[in-house]
Scaffold this motif. Structure first.
Motif, PDB file in Angstrom:
ATOM      1  N   UNK A 384       0.781  -1.364  -0.094  1.00  0.00           N
ATOM      2  CA  UNK A 384       0.052   0.066  -0.030  1.00  0.00           C
ATOM      3  C   UNK A 384       0.739   1.310   0.006  1.00  0.00           C
ATOM      4  N   UNK A 385       1.796   1.252   0.678  1.00  0.00           N
ATOM      5  CA  UNK A 385       2.944   2.356   0.744  1.00  0.00           C
ATOM      6  C   UNK A 385       3.577   2.480  -0.701  1.00  0.00           C
ATOM      7  N   UNK A 386       3.699   1.602  -1.370  1.00  0.00           N
ATOM      8  CA  UNK A 386       4.501   1.835  -2.687  1.00  0.00           C
ATOM      9  C   UNK A 386       3.213   2.428  -3.594  1.00  0.00           C
ATOM     10  N   UNK A 387       2.062   1.978  -3.539  1.00  0.00           N
ATOM     11  CA  UNK A 387       0.991   2.498  -4.297  1.00  0.00           C
ATOM     12  C   UNK A 387       0.875   4.088  -3.672  1.00  0.00           C
ATOM     13  N   UNK A 388       1.010   4.519  -2.439  1.00  0.00           N
ATOM     14  CA  UNK A 388       0.944   5.751  -2.115  1.00  0.00           C
ATOM     15  C   UNK A 388       2.055   6.671  -2.794  1.00  0.00           C
ATOM     16  N   UNK A 389       3.226   5.826  -2.702  1.00  0.00           N
ATOM     17  CA  UNK A 389       4.466   6.430  -3.277  1.00  0.00           C
ATOM     18  C   UNK A 389       4.208   6.780  -4.916  1.00  0.00           C
ATOM     19  N   UNK A 390       3.652   6.094  -5.752  1.00  0.00           N
ATOM     20  CA  UNK A 390       3.646   6.055  -7.028  1.00  0.00           C
ATOM     21  C   UNK A 390       2.618   7.097  -7.046  1.00  0.00           C
ATOM     22  N   UNK A 391       1.503   7.389  -6.295  1.00  0.00           N
ATOM     23  CA  UNK A 391       0.426   8.423  -6.537  1.00  0.00           C
ATOM     24  C   UNK A 391       1.336   9.709  -6.261  1.00  0.00           C
ATOM     25  N   UNK A 392       2.246   9.971  -5.255  1.00  0.00           N
ATOM     26  CA  UNK A 392       2.694  11.065  -5.094  1.00  0.00           C
ATOM     27  C   UNK A 392       3.773  11.396  -6.145  1.00  0.00           C
ATOM     28  N   UNK A 393       4.199  10.370  -6.939  1.00  0.00           N
ATOM     29  CA  UNK A 393       5.371  10.612  -8.053  1.00  0.00           C
ATOM     30  C   UNK A 393       4.335  11.086  -9.357  1.00  0.00           C
ATOM     31  N   UNK A 394       3.228  10.720  -9.178  1.00  0.00           N
ATOM     32  CA  UNK A 394       2.482  10.955 -10.261  1.00  0.00           C
ATOM     33  C   UNK A 394       2.110  12.648 -10.309  1.00  0.00           C
ATOM     34  N   UNK A 395       2.086  13.321  -9.030  1.00  0.00           N
ATOM     35  CA  UNK A 395       1.862  14.525  -8.606  1.00  0.00           C
ATOM     36  C   UNK A 395       3.118  15.252  -8.774  1.00  0.00           C
ATOM     37  N   UNK A 396       4.458  14.655  -8.616  1.00  0.00           N
ATOM     38  CA  UNK A 396       5.513  15.493  -9.219  1.00  0.00           C
ATOM     39  C   UNK A 396       5.701  15.526 -10.498  1.00  0.00           C
ATOM     40  N   UNK A 397       5.176  14.649 -11.275  1.00  0.00           N
ATOM     41  CA  UNK A 397       5.338  14.617 -12.777  1.00  0.00           C
ATOM     42  C   UNK A 397       4.238  15.631 -13.621  1.00  0.00           C
ATOM     43  N   UNK A 398       2.958  15.816 -12.691  1.00  0.00           N
ATOM     44  CA  UNK A 398       2.266  16.802 -12.922  1.00  0.00           C
ATOM     45  C   UNK A 398       2.798  18.135 -12.708  1.00  0.00           C
ATOM     46  N   UNK A 399       3.515  18.314 -11.617  1.00  0.00           N
ATOM     47  CA  UNK A 399       4.338  19.576 -11.425  1.00  0.00           C
ATOM     48  C   UNK A 399       5.321  19.916 -12.432  1.00  0.00           C
ATOM     49  N   UNK A 400       5.963  19.021 -13.147  1.00  0.00           N
ATOM     50  CA  UNK A 400       6.956  18.910 -14.031  1.00  0.00           C
ATOM     51  C   UNK A 400       6.397  19.401 -15.356  1.00  0.00           C
ATOM     52  N   UNK A 401       5.106  18.970 -15.500  1.00  0.00           N
ATOM     53  CA  UNK A 401       4.298  19.222 -16.796  1.00  0.00           C
ATOM     54  C   UNK A 401       4.018  20.724 -16.637  1.00  0.00           C
ATOM     55  N   UNK A 402       3.682  21.345 -15.512  1.00  0.00           N
ATOM     56  CA  UNK A 402       3.465  22.638 -15.371  1.00  0.00           C
ATOM     57  C   UNK A 402       4.727  23.592 -15.296  1.00  0.00           C
ATOM     58  N   UNK A 403       5.676  22.918 -14.962  1.00  0.00           N
ATOM     59  CA  UNK A 403       7.086  23.662 -14.967  1.00  0.00           C
ATOM     60  C   UNK A 403       7.730  23.871 -16.316  1.00  0.00           C
ATOM     61  N   UNK A 404       7.600  22.876 -17.065  1.00  0.00           N
ATOM     62  CA  UNK A 404       8.131  23.040 -18.397  1.00  0.00           C
ATOM     63  C   UNK A 404       7.901  23.994 -19.222  1.00  0.00           C
ATOM     64  N   UNK A 405       6.743  24.120 -19.450  1.00  0.00           N
ATOM     65  CA  UNK A 405       6.065  25.433 -20.399  1.00  0.00           C
ATOM     66  C   UNK A 405       6.661  26.675 -19.842  1.00  0.00           C
ATOM     67  N   UNK A 406       6.839  26.754 -18.417  1.00  0.00           N
ATOM     68  CA  UNK A 406       7.114  28.232 -17.958  1.00  0.00           C
ATOM     69  C   UNK A 406       8.663  28.283 -18.157  1.00  0.00           C
ATOM     70  N   UNK A 407       9.376  27.270 -18.035  1.00  0.00           N
ATOM     71  CA  UNK A 407      10.711  27.241 -18.393  1.00  0.00           C
ATOM     72  C   UNK A 407      10.965  27.586 -19.940  1.00  0.00           C
ATOM     73  N   UNK A 408      10.138  26.926 -20.828  1.00  0.00           N
ATOM     74  CA  UNK A 408      10.474  27.345 -22.101  1.00  0.00           C
ATOM     75  C   UNK A 408      10.165  28.790 -22.380  1.00  0.00           C
ATOM     76  N   UNK A 409       9.124  29.165 -21.739  1.00  0.00           N
ATOM     77  CA  UNK A 409       8.815  30.375 -22.232  1.00  0.00           C
ATOM     78  C   UNK A 409       9.575  31.374 -21.677  1.00  0.00           C
ATOM     79  N   UNK A 410      10.382  31.399 -20.380  1.00  0.00           N
ATOM     80  CA  UNK A 410      11.340  31.908 -19.863  1.00  0.00           C
ATOM     81  C   UNK A 410      12.756  31.920 -20.746  1.00  0.00           C
ATOM     82  N   UNK A 411      12.833  30.860 -21.501  1.00  0.00           N
ATOM     83  CA  UNK A 411      14.193  30.708 -22.255  1.00  0.00           C
ATOM     84  C   UNK A 411      13.833  31.557 -23.628  1.00  0.00           C
TER      85      UNK A 411
END
Length: 411
Positions: A384-411
């Motif tokens: 169950x804890x591994x399942x929770x960790x995967x969910x947390x990593x999904x949230x980080x990937x979502x943050x990365x998806x939001x971060x990349x366009x901002x970085x591209x725009x800043x570049x």
């Protein structure tokens, strides 16, 4: 990792060197997975619980963390010929020492020794392939040699209890000696190939290496995008190493025999080979984040399905685990290499930083899984804890998806 064009080397020599690297990676995977099918008899003989076994299984990623950067620097100086040979010698020593230990601490130290040689392979293999091949051929060659550790893992998981253990007279210590002999045989093949006159210039030091610059770390690590990718890498290694080391024991707890559990545990590894050869080619820069999210969804489903008794749904979980396991690390490295904040002249540093950071998860995953299983009296809670960790990593990937366009725009 270098972008330099491949040298004009004959096809046969390049193919032989690729085969030698593949063989070394094969015994690397064999050794890394060698203890997982033997956890019950080892734990019983040494008198340790799952928590202590988790620490033992996670011992080599701990030394890997410390050895990765120095190992990479040494490879720049001595070249792949000697670097990979040293790695083979260290792995063989680790295997042989495992078979003569008397205490859990001695076994942990023998396993930890494996982590000293591991970085020489992880860094040396792509470094050599980058010197030998260019363009599409380079990607194909890397796809070929990365199947080595997966096949080694399959051999360890599927054949240990059914073939290796009977050959060793039912003694797990004899299995370790058998593995050590296979490692030395691979090393002998590498020596023959790498010392061929046409191969020697290709396996030596690649020119003059620059001095290590601590400031280069700051230039790469201060990027929020890089920080997020490294955090995701820690999660990937934590989940993968936990399941790689504990899956046979979890399957035995579901009612399978030791031999059957070994065969079932080999399913994710077999599927992982197919995933490693197919999925990354679709991971273009605009698709990488989406593919990584899909892989974490697959792993999340896999950890949930592993709670079931053997049957079609459990097999589906093992297949999903294999798809994610065989591809997550490759896509994560591609995310890092495609980052705007990682200049081309820092790709080698970024790769070393990736493995050094990711192996923190490689240590924590097996150790925490074993400790929680001890405290909870089974494998339900750690899964169950591994399942929770995967969910947390999904949230980080979502943050990365939001971060990349901002970085591209800043570049």
């Amino acid at each position: 990792m270098s972008a330099a064009p491949a040298p004009p080397a004959p096809f046969l020599i390049r193919a032989l060197l690729l085969a030698g690297v593949w063989l070394i990676y094969l015994v690397f995977g064999l050794t890394a997975a060698s203890l997982a099918p033997l956890v019950p008899p080892i734990a019983a003989e040494l008198g340790v619980g799952n928590g202590a076994m988790g620490l033992i299984l996670g011992a080599w990623p701990l030394t890997y963390i410390a050895a990765a950067l120095p190992g990479g620097a040494m490879l720049d100086r001595i070249g792949a010929r000697w670097g990979l040979l040293i790695a083979v010698a260290v792995m063989a020593a680790s295997a042989f020492l495992r078979g003569v230990v008397d205490t859990p601490l001695q076994l942990a130290l023998a396993v930890a020794l494996f982590g000293v040689g591991g970085p020489l392979i992880s860094v040396g293999a792509p470094k050599l392939i980058a010197q030998l091949y260019a363009g599409r051929a380079r990607g194909t060659a890397m796809g070929i040699y990365v199947t080595g550790p997966y096949l080694g893992g399959i051999l360890a998981l599927s054949l240990t209890n059914s073939v290796f253990l009977p050959l060793a007279g039912g003694d797990w210590r004899g299995v370790m000696a058998l593995h050590g002999g296979l490692i030395l045989a691979a090393g002998l093949v590498w020596v023959v190939i790498a010392t061929l006159p046409a191969a020697r210039p290709l396996t030596g030091p690649a020119g003059k290496s620059g001095k290590f610059d601590p400031a280069a770390f700051r230039d790469v690590v201060r990027s929020r995008e890089v920080q997020t990718i490294l955090a995701v890498a820690i999660g990937i290694f934590a989940v993968n190493h936990a399941l790689n080391n504990w899956l046979p024991t979890v399957l035995q707890a579901r009612g399978l025999s030791a031999a059957a559990a070994g065969y079932w545990a080999a399913i994710p590894t077999a599927v992982g080979i197919l995933g490693a050869l197919t999925v990354p080619r679709f991971a273009t820069p605009d698709r990488q984040v989406g593919i990584m999210a899909g892989l974490f969804v697959s792993m999340l489903c896999a950890t949930l399905l592993l709670q079931l008794v053997p049957g079609p749904l459990l097999v589906a979980g093992l297949v999903l685990q294999g798809i994610a396991r065989g591809t997550m690390m490759t896509v994560a490295i591609m995310l890092l290499m495609e980052s705007r904040d990682v200049p081309k002249e820092r790709l080698g540093l970024a790769g070393g930083l990736f493995f050094t950071t990711a192996e923190i998860g490689g240590v924590m995953g097996p150790a925490a899984f074993g400790l929680v299983s001890d405290l909870s009296g089974g494998f339900v809670v750690p899964l169950v804890l591994l399942s929770v960790l995967c969910a947390l990593m999904l949230a980080l990937v979502g943050q990365l998806a939001r971060l990349r366009p901002r970085l591209a725009a800043a570049g």
